[in-house]
Design an enzyme around this catalytic site. Structure first.
Site, PDB file in Angstrom:
ATOM      1  N   CYS A   1       5.368  -7.327   7.615  1.00 39.27           N
ATOM      2  CA  CYS A   1       6.383  -6.891   8.579  1.00 39.27           C
ATOM      3  C   CYS A   1       6.570  -7.988   9.616  1.00 39.27           C
ATOM      4  O   CYS A   1       5.629  -8.678   9.979  1.00 39.27           O
ATOM      5  CB  CYS A   1       5.926  -5.602   9.269  1.00 39.27           C
ATOM      6  SG  CYS A   1       7.155  -4.909  10.396  1.00 39.27           S
TER       7      CYS A   1
ATOM      8  N   CYS B   1       3.476   8.298   1.138  1.00 43.05           N
ATOM      9  CA  CYS B   1       3.906   7.346   2.145  1.00 43.05           C
ATOM     10  C   CYS B   1       4.045   6.015   1.431  1.00 43.05           C
ATOM     11  O   CYS B   1       3.081   5.519   0.854  1.00 43.05           O
ATOM     12  CB  CYS B   1       2.845   7.284   3.243  1.00 43.05           C
ATOM     13  SG  CYS B   1       3.155   6.016   4.468  1.00 43.05           S
TER      14      CYS B   1
ATOM     15  N   CYS C   1      -1.703   2.118   6.961  1.00 42.25           N
ATOM     16  CA  CYS C   1      -1.133   1.072   6.105  1.00 42.25           C
ATOM     17  C   CYS C   1      -1.304  -0.338   6.650  1.00 42.25           C
ATOM     18  O   CYS C   1      -1.114  -0.592   7.816  1.00 42.25           O
ATOM     19  CB  CYS C   1       0.326   1.365   5.825  1.00 42.25           C
ATOM     20  SG  CYS C   1       0.439   2.483   4.449  1.00 42.25           S
TER      21      CYS C   1
ATOM     22  N   CYS D   1       3.861  -5.460  15.938  1.00 40.56           N
ATOM     23  CA  CYS D   1       3.232  -4.495  16.857  1.00 40.56           C
ATOM     24  C   CYS D   1       1.721  -4.770  16.906  1.00 40.56           C
ATOM     25  O   CYS D   1       1.093  -4.992  15.862  1.00 40.56           O
ATOM     26  CB  CYS D   1       3.502  -3.066  16.392  1.00 40.56           C
ATOM     27  SG  CYS D   1       5.263  -2.710  16.227  1.00 40.56           S
TER      28      CYS D   1
ATOM     29  N   CYS E   1      -0.975  -2.586  14.911  1.00 40.47           N
ATOM     30  CA  CYS E   1      -0.709  -2.318  13.494  1.00 40.47           C
ATOM     31  C   CYS E   1      -1.272  -3.408  12.587  1.00 40.47           C
ATOM     32  O   CYS E   1      -1.003  -4.592  12.790  1.00 40.47           O
ATOM     33  CB  CYS E   1       0.805  -2.201  13.314  1.00 40.47           C
ATOM     34  SG  CYS E   1       1.319  -2.063  11.598  1.00 40.47           S
TER      35      CYS E   1
ATOM     36  N   GLU F   1       0.820  -1.206   0.000  1.00 32.79           N
ATOM     37  CA  GLU F   1       0.000   0.000   0.000  1.00 32.79           C
ATOM     38  C   GLU F   1       0.857   1.260   0.000  1.00 32.79           C
ATOM     39  O   GLU F   1       1.944   1.278   0.561  1.00 32.79           O
ATOM     40  CB  GLU F   1      -0.883   0.003   1.260  1.00 32.79           C
ATOM     41  CG  GLU F   1      -1.767  -1.218   1.313  1.00 32.79           C
ATOM     42  CD  GLU F   1      -2.599  -1.285   2.580  1.00 32.79           C
ATOM     43  OE1 GLU F   1      -2.854  -0.236   3.192  1.00 32.79           O
ATOM     44  OE2 GLU F   1      -2.986  -2.397   2.943  1.00 32.79           O
TER      45      GLU F   1
END
Ligand code: SAH
Ligand code: SF4
Length: 336
Positions: A104, A97, A325, A108, A111, A84
């Site tokens: 990832c 961005c 995102c 976290c 997120c 994204e």
């Protein structure tokens, strides 16, 4: 390829070096097909087509905010992976961005990207391709770039540094390093490595807590690198580059947004040359987190100001288009 690499590649193929400059010019214009490079002889174009490729990000989905014209893209690459990007318009120009990884590894808990796992790193050219694709699609010139999309940039260090050099180069996108911001969850050894390169980029560090105990609840990386080490690395980053560090702090109701949290944060940050960006947490489905109310956001900022710390509450853009995102890719994965 950097301009230098392009020259060695072209001369190794037995062509004169001015061909490299011609190819570089076309790439800078954003062409996506070797056949568009009209001043190259057909034989060179054929050779390039069989031995090289131009990274292209294909628009899979595009959403435009009704409130503020923010544009959210879901881009795909030839292997089917998606990332994204978000294009934002400000009075002084356009900012984008971009993502640095597909997913990832950092996990976290607030997120959406962290919650849907890791697929692979992006190459430098796939990072550039996101910018090129958005510029082409909206017919604009982008002046600011933030690496705050999907992924942890410092976990993909070499590709990201290569991207920074290409984006900053006059023969590349020619976006000044001072107009690029890299955001990290706090990989201390990599921050130190980055500082050594003395690039003039802005560093943003996702802190999101006043101490290790609270930080570890939402950010597993806190267990590997305690906050004291992280803040030391930020201090050294400033000393090495002269660039003031920004701390990002997502205000989560009842988790990290009390007066005592603001005071503890103020104590720890007051000796640093920094700026604090307060972000009302974006309530991602399934996380159970809620944003702090406006009054709490202001109170938190005021307490930090009392410690001499510049703190601003970040404006929310694109709240109607899943612009945080990871949200869009996650939805499209669920559908599949
Ligand atoms: N991996 C890097 C950069 C990508 S995330 C990092 O963590 O810094 C970009 C920013 O968005 C980070 O500050 C991250 O903490 C924040 N973020 C992620 N999910 C969020 C959410 N639901 N609400 C508000 N900020 C969020
Ligand atoms: Fe990764 Fe950043 Fe999301 Fe954490 S906040 S999971 S580091 S993208």
């Amino acid at each position: 390829m950097t301009p230098e690499e392009l020259v060695s590649f072209i001369t190794e193929q037995g062509y004169p070096r001015f061909r490299a400059a011609q190819i570089g010019d076309w790439l800078q214009k954003g062409v996506t097909d070797f056949d568009e490079m009209r001043n190259l002889p057909a034989q060179i174009r054929e050779n390039l087509k069989s031995s090289c490729y131009i990274s292209v990000a294909t628009i899979e989905k595009k959403q435009v905010s009704r409130y503020d014209k923010t544009v959210k893209y879901l881009f795909s690459f030839p292997d089917g992976e998606c990332v994204e990007s978000v294009l934002m318009s400000y009075h002084h120009g356009y900012a984008i961005c971009i993502s640095t990884q597909v997913g990832c590894k950092m996990g976290c808990t607030f997120c959406a990207t962290g919650q849907s796992g890791f697929a692979r790193d992006l190459t430098a050219s796939e990072m550039l391709a996101q910018i090129e694709a958005a510029q082409r699609d909206e017919n604009v010139r982008i002046s600011n770039v933030v690496l705050m999309g999907m992924g942890e940039p410092l976990d993909n260090f070499d590709n990201v540094v290569r991207f920074l050099r290409l984006a900053g180069s006059e023969k590349g996108l020619n976006i000044g390093m001072r107009h690029i911001t890299l955001s990290t969850c706090g990989l201390v050894p990599k921050i130190r490595e980055l500082a050594k390169l003395r690039l003039q980029i802005n560093l943003a560090v996702s802190l999101h807590a006043p101490n290790d105990e609270i930080r570890a609840r939402t950010m597993p990386v806190a267990k590997a690198y305690p906050m004291e080490q992280l803040l030391d690395a930020c201090r050294d980053y400033f000393d090495a580059t002269g660039r003031r560090v920004t701390f990002e702090y997502a205000l989560i109701r009842g988790v990290n947004d009390r007066d005592e949290h603001a005071r503890e944060l103020g104590q720890r940050l007051k000796s640093l040359h920094c700026h604090v960006n307060l972000i009302p947490v974006n309530a991602v489905e399934g996380t159970g987190y809620m944003k702090s109310d406006l009054q709490r956001q202001r109170a938190f900022a005021d307490i930090l100001a009392g410690y001499g710390i510049a703190a601003t509450v970040r404006r929310t853009l694109g709240s109607d288009i899943d612009a945080s995102c990871g949200q869009l890719r996650r939805k499209s994965l669920h559908k599949e």
